[in-house]
Motif scaffolding. Structure first.
Motif, short mmCIF file in Angstrom:
data_model
loop_
_atom_site.label_atom_id
_atom_site.label_comp_id
_atom_site.label_asym_id
_atom_site.label_seq_id
_atom_site.Cartn_x
_atom_site.Cartn_y
_atom_site.Cartn_z
N SER A 4 14.97 -75.47 -70.27
CA SER A 4 15.34 -75.75 -68.87
C SER A 4 15.53 -74.48 -68.05
O SER A 4 15.50 -74.53 -66.82
CB SER A 4 16.63 -76.58 -68.82
OG SER A 4 16.44 -77.85 -69.41
N ARG A 62 12.92 -73.85 -65.58
CA ARG A 62 12.86 -74.74 -64.42
C ARG A 62 13.87 -74.37 -63.35
O ARG A 62 13.88 -74.95 -62.27
CB ARG A 62 13.09 -76.18 -64.86
CG ARG A 62 12.05 -76.73 -65.84
CD ARG A 62 12.48 -78.05 -66.42
NE ARG A 62 12.80 -79.03 -65.39
CZ ARG A 62 13.57 -80.10 -65.58
NH1 ARG A 62 14.12 -80.30 -66.77
NH2 ARG A 62 13.81 -80.94 -64.61
N LEU A 63 14.76 -73.42 -63.66
CA LEU A 63 15.81 -73.08 -62.70
C LEU A 63 15.25 -72.59 -61.38
O LEU A 63 15.72 -72.96 -60.30
CB LEU A 63 16.73 -72.00 -63.30
CG LEU A 63 17.97 -72.50 -64.04
CD1 LEU A 63 18.66 -71.36 -64.76
CD2 LEU A 63 18.93 -73.19 -63.09
N ASP A 107 12.68 -73.37 -59.93
CA ASP A 107 12.08 -74.45 -59.14
C ASP A 107 13.12 -75.26 -58.37
O ASP A 107 12.78 -75.91 -57.37
CB ASP A 107 11.29 -75.40 -60.05
CG ASP A 107 10.13 -74.70 -60.74
OD1 ASP A 107 9.60 -73.73 -60.15
OD2 ASP A 107 9.76 -75.11 -61.85
N VAL A 108 14.37 -75.23 -58.81
CA VAL A 108 15.39 -76.07 -58.18
C VAL A 108 16.42 -75.26 -57.40
O VAL A 108 17.23 -75.84 -56.67
CB VAL A 108 16.12 -76.94 -59.23
CG1 VAL A 108 15.14 -77.88 -59.90
CG2 VAL A 108 16.83 -76.09 -60.27
N ASP A 121 18.27 -64.34 -64.61
CA ASP A 121 18.02 -64.94 -65.92
C ASP A 121 18.01 -63.89 -67.02
O ASP A 121 18.52 -64.12 -68.11
CB ASP A 121 16.68 -65.68 -65.93
CG ASP A 121 16.71 -66.91 -65.05
OD1 ASP A 121 17.81 -67.39 -64.78
OD2 ASP A 121 15.64 -67.38 -64.63
N VAL A 157 22.99 -75.66 -68.43
CA VAL A 157 21.75 -75.53 -67.67
C VAL A 157 20.94 -76.81 -67.74
O VAL A 157 20.36 -77.26 -66.74
CB VAL A 157 20.95 -74.32 -68.17
CG1 VAL A 157 19.55 -74.30 -67.55
CG2 VAL A 157 21.68 -73.02 -67.84
N VAL A 209 20.20 -78.54 -64.22
CA VAL A 209 18.81 -78.60 -63.78
C VAL A 209 18.35 -80.05 -63.61
O VAL A 209 17.65 -80.39 -62.65
CB VAL A 209 17.89 -77.85 -64.77
CG1 VAL A 209 16.43 -78.16 -64.51
CG2 VAL A 209 18.12 -76.35 -64.67
N SER A 210 18.76 -80.92 -64.52
CA SER A 210 18.38 -82.33 -64.42
C SER A 210 18.96 -82.95 -63.15
O SER A 210 18.27 -83.70 -62.44
CB SER A 210 18.88 -83.09 -65.65
OG SER A 210 18.31 -82.57 -66.83
N ALA A 213 19.85 -81.29 -60.41
CA ALA A 213 19.21 -80.67 -59.25
C ALA A 213 17.82 -81.23 -59.03
O ALA A 213 17.40 -81.47 -57.89
CB ALA A 213 19.16 -79.15 -59.44
N ALA A 214 17.08 -81.44 -60.11
CA ALA A 214 15.73 -82.00 -59.99
C ALA A 214 15.74 -83.41 -59.43
O ALA A 214 14.80 -83.84 -58.77
CB ALA A 214 15.03 -81.97 -61.36
N GLN A 260 24.26 -70.27 -59.52
CA GLN A 260 23.66 -70.06 -60.83
C GLN A 260 24.27 -68.85 -61.53
O GLN A 260 24.62 -68.91 -62.71
CB GLN A 260 22.15 -69.84 -60.66
CG GLN A 260 21.42 -69.55 -61.97
CD GLN A 260 19.97 -69.15 -61.72
OE1 GLN A 260 19.45 -69.28 -60.61
NE2 GLN A 260 19.32 -68.65 -62.75
#
Length: 730
Positions: free
Chosen positions: A37, A40-41, A43-44, A181, A221, A225-226, A228-229, A240
């Motif tokens: 995940s 994918r951070l 992206d959100v 990151d 995370v 992330v889930s 936020a998506a 973050q």
């Protein structure tokens, strides 16, 4: 003596093997899913300040109305080209060609972009490249990066160029967060690893503790992330970064507390299973109480007006909850598997008296070592110690009035190099400094001229234009004589664009859009335009910054008392006392004020920072008070446990000695992890980093080590009022 009498010890061997195996496998699966995940951070994550304004803010309403006047959601990137002398024909032609190349960049909306606008002195030119935003659009920071590549590929001889404006600043901010990151985590984990190596002198223990912390972070995370998506919980780069540091620091702290109890239990119990249950019995209450206190403090942020503050609460609370679960399930399972080998090369044997209560004996003021000496000092001169500690903290508070936490310009958010900041300075040398980022006025069509007249009469406003149909520039100037066309003499004035009976005006300001002077101009505009009607609204990037500051100040006044009240109630329930919690809260608040006072001196005198965002003291308060109380909870729960058996004053010294090493290690770890935030060139995070790290060290070495124990010792059993423990003999 070996103790085999625990009920847990009656569990069959297969169950004793299955429970830790299942726990480790489940957490390893979470580690894998959470690790994936991380990719994918980006992206959100959203770094647009306007996204986090409260829905009731005037700037938010204007942003929503603006979308109705345009075909797409846009963010302006201002391209400015300037020379030391008047631009010649070749340079002018090159600028026109540059504009065409920029408009060809994917993500730039050519129809909504402006023509080239020369400066009055003839030495510069600018144009606005409007960048599409939205779910399906290319991120604006990537588009800005491509525009900047175009500028490098098409240099204009004898001139310099830059991309600035809201899109430029957003891109620079995203660039500053790009190391979040890799660099941030690497620095934080390395600092924690080195501290653990020094403290425990074991190669395996630091790995097990860091594995626990990293797994807790991966779980956090994965959840964040889930959410936020699914558009349930948006997240910014700022949030973050705080999540990463908070989880690593908190999970390591909780792990160290359990580790101390497990190490002590191994000297009493021969079997690892029995030692594990004994350690959990002693550690779960302070760990859950500490984590619960932090979670409650963070969730109170949901009462904030500012959406960015409101979002941080549940995001960080998720991180703390994952830290709690990992410290109370994964780490015990790993240590159960490793047993005494985890402490290698040190050998821990049953009956060993170097660790735990057995090492203290009947007289807690006797013995060798640092914590024995501190215990003697507290016992022999308690009043002198707590008064001296209080005076030191009070002296640090003297710098508090110098803390400038009423907002900073957007251009100062990024420390170090910023092309957007350089471009804004270039723009201000040749154009009204607010060019390209005007204040936006939305009001009734019938009041168009009245609104324009008031805006033009306001100090700090240079020009006023109206969004217009059939205009070559998409807008027309509005003067005291009415609407004027952009075009050759004799060109008829276009009709203004009308949406639901309203028109949109843009007021170009004399000062940079992110300056305090521009904010003052917007405030004057709002007051003056109220004479036209309350339905006339003023927005734009300057208004966004202004409304953000106002909301932050309101949040600070509301959240701080609520957090204090909530933590006080939790401490009263935990310690079954009123006096001790009041003392703990007072000590942590004094420590917080001292940390702010010293920070003000450092920020102004050493770093020369331009000021601080109003949310800096708020976030620092939530973290320092909640986390500072953690250490007092670790101390006072053990003090209460020892007081029941040995009396209050003896219990205070015993509790101090038993928790001294682990709490000091935890404080060093937490301070180091928050200090790691300073590697990111973001003013807000650097300031939070210093305040929290310094404040944690104050709590660790002064408040928890000297002030609280000495004051409690001086008062004696009265600290447990009104519980039965207060009526004991000692």
């Amino acid at each position: 003596m070996t103790d085999r009498s625990t009920a847990a010890g009656a569990a069959p061997r297969w169950l004793r093997a299955a429970i830790p195996a299942v726990l480790i496998l489940v957490w390893l699966a979470v580690f894998g899913l959470g690790g994936a995940s991380f990719g994918r951070l980006s992206d959100v994550v959203v770094n647009d300040q306007a996204q986090f304004l409260p829905a009731s803010a005037e700037a938010t309403e204007v942003n929503e109305l603006q979308a109705e006047f345009r075909d797409a959601d846009l963010i302006p990137a201002i391209v400015v080209v300037a020379s030391d002398s008047t631009l010649d024909d070749a340079q002018t032609t090159a600028i026109d060609d540059l504009r065409e190349s920029v408009l060809a960049v994917d993500g730039v909306v050519a129809d909504e972009s402006s023509p080239v606008i020369p400066s009055e002195d003839g030495e510069a030119a600018q144009f606005v490249a409007s960048i599409a935003t939205g779910d399906d659009a290319t991120p604006s920071n990537e588009v800005v990066a491509e525009i900047r590549d175009v500028l490098e590929e098409h240099p204009i001889e004898g001139a310099e160029s830059a991309v600035t404006g809201p899109a430029g600043f957003t891109a620079d901010l995203a660039g500053a967060f790009s190391g979040i990151d890799g660099l941030l985590l690497a620095v934080a984990l390395l600092a924690v690893f080195l501290i653990l190596i020094v403290v425990y002198r074991s190669p395996l223990l630091p790995i097990l503790v860091l594995l626990t912390s990293l797994t807790a972070l991966c779980a956090s995370v994965l959840i964040v992330v889930s959410l936020a998506a699914a558009d349930i919980l948006p997240i910014s780069g700022q949030t973050q970064g705080i999540l990463f540091i908070l989880v690593i620091g908190a999970a390591t702290d909780y792990a160290l507390l359990y580790l101390a109890r497990y190490q002590e239990a191994l000297t009493v119990h021969e079997r690892r299973w029995d030692a594990t249950w004994a350690a959990l019995k002693g550690a779960w209450e302070p760990i859950v109480a500490s984590g619960g206190t932090v979670i409650v403090g963070l969730l109170i942020l949901l009462a904030s007006e500012l959406t960015s503050n409101k979002i941080l609460g549940p995001v960080a609370a998720i991180g703390i909850a994952c830290s709690l679960l990992a410290a109370l399930t994964l780490l015990p399972a790993l240590l159960l598997w490793a047993g005494r080998v985890a402490f290698w090369p040190r050998r821990i044997r049953v009956g060993e008296t170097r660790t735990g209560a057995a090492a203290i004996g009947d007289d807690p003021t006797q013995g060798r070592g640092l914590w024995a000496a501190v215990g003697r000092l507290v016992a022999r001169r308690p009043r002198t110690v707590w008064i001296a500690a209080t005076l030191v903290l009070a002296a640090m508070c003297l710098g508090l009035p110098q803390l400038k936490a009423d907002g900073v310009p957007t251009s100062e958010f990024v420390l170090g190099t910023s092309q957007a900041r350089d471009g804004q300075e270039l723009l201000g040398e040749h154009f009204p400094a607010g060019s390209g980022t005007p204040a936006v006025i939305v009001g009734p069509e019938a009041d168009l001229q009245a609104m324009a007249d008031i805006a033009l009469a306001t100090d700090g406003v240079d020009t006023v234009t109206v969004l217009a149909e059939d205009s070559p520039a998409g807008q027309a100037a509005v003067t005291e004589d009415g609407i004027q066309a952009f075009g050759p003499p004799g060109t008829p004035a276009p009709e203004p664009t009308v949406v639901d009976g309203e028109v949109l005006l843009q007021a170009t300001l004399d000062d940079p859009a992110d300056s305090l002077e521009a904010e003052a101009t917007v405030e004057q505009l709002r007051v003056a335009l109220d004479e036209v009607g309350e339905d006339v609204l003023v927005g734009g990037s300057t208004a966004v910054a202004l409304d953000t500051i106002d909301a932050s100040l309101a949040d600070r006044a509301l959240i701080i008392p609520l957090v204090l009240a909530a933590i006080l109630v939790i401490l009263m329930l935990l310690l079954r006392s009123i006096v001790a919690p009041l003392l703990l809260i007072a000590s942590v608040v004094l420590s917080f004020a001292a940390a702010l006072g010293v920070s003000a001196w450092v920020f102004n005198g050493i770093f020369g920072f331009p000021g601080a965002d109003p949310s800096v003291p708020l976030f620092a308060f939530v973290f320092l008070v909640a986390l500072g109380v953690d250490y007092n909870i670790f101390l006072m729960t053990r003090v209460r446990e020892e007081s029941v058996a040995h009396g209050t004053r003896a219990g205070i010294v015993r509790g101090l000695r038993l928790t001294g090493g682990v709490i000091t290690s935890a404080g060093l770890v937490l301070a180091a992890t928050f200090a790691a935030l300073g590697v990111l060139p973001i003013l807000f995070l650097v300031q939070i980093s210093f305040i929290v790290a310094f404040g944690v060290l104050l709590d660790t070495f002064l408040v928890r080590t000297l002030l609280v124990p000495a004051l409690s010792y001086d008062l004696g059993r009265v600290i447990w009022q009104p519980s039965k423990l207060a009526r004991g003999a000692r």
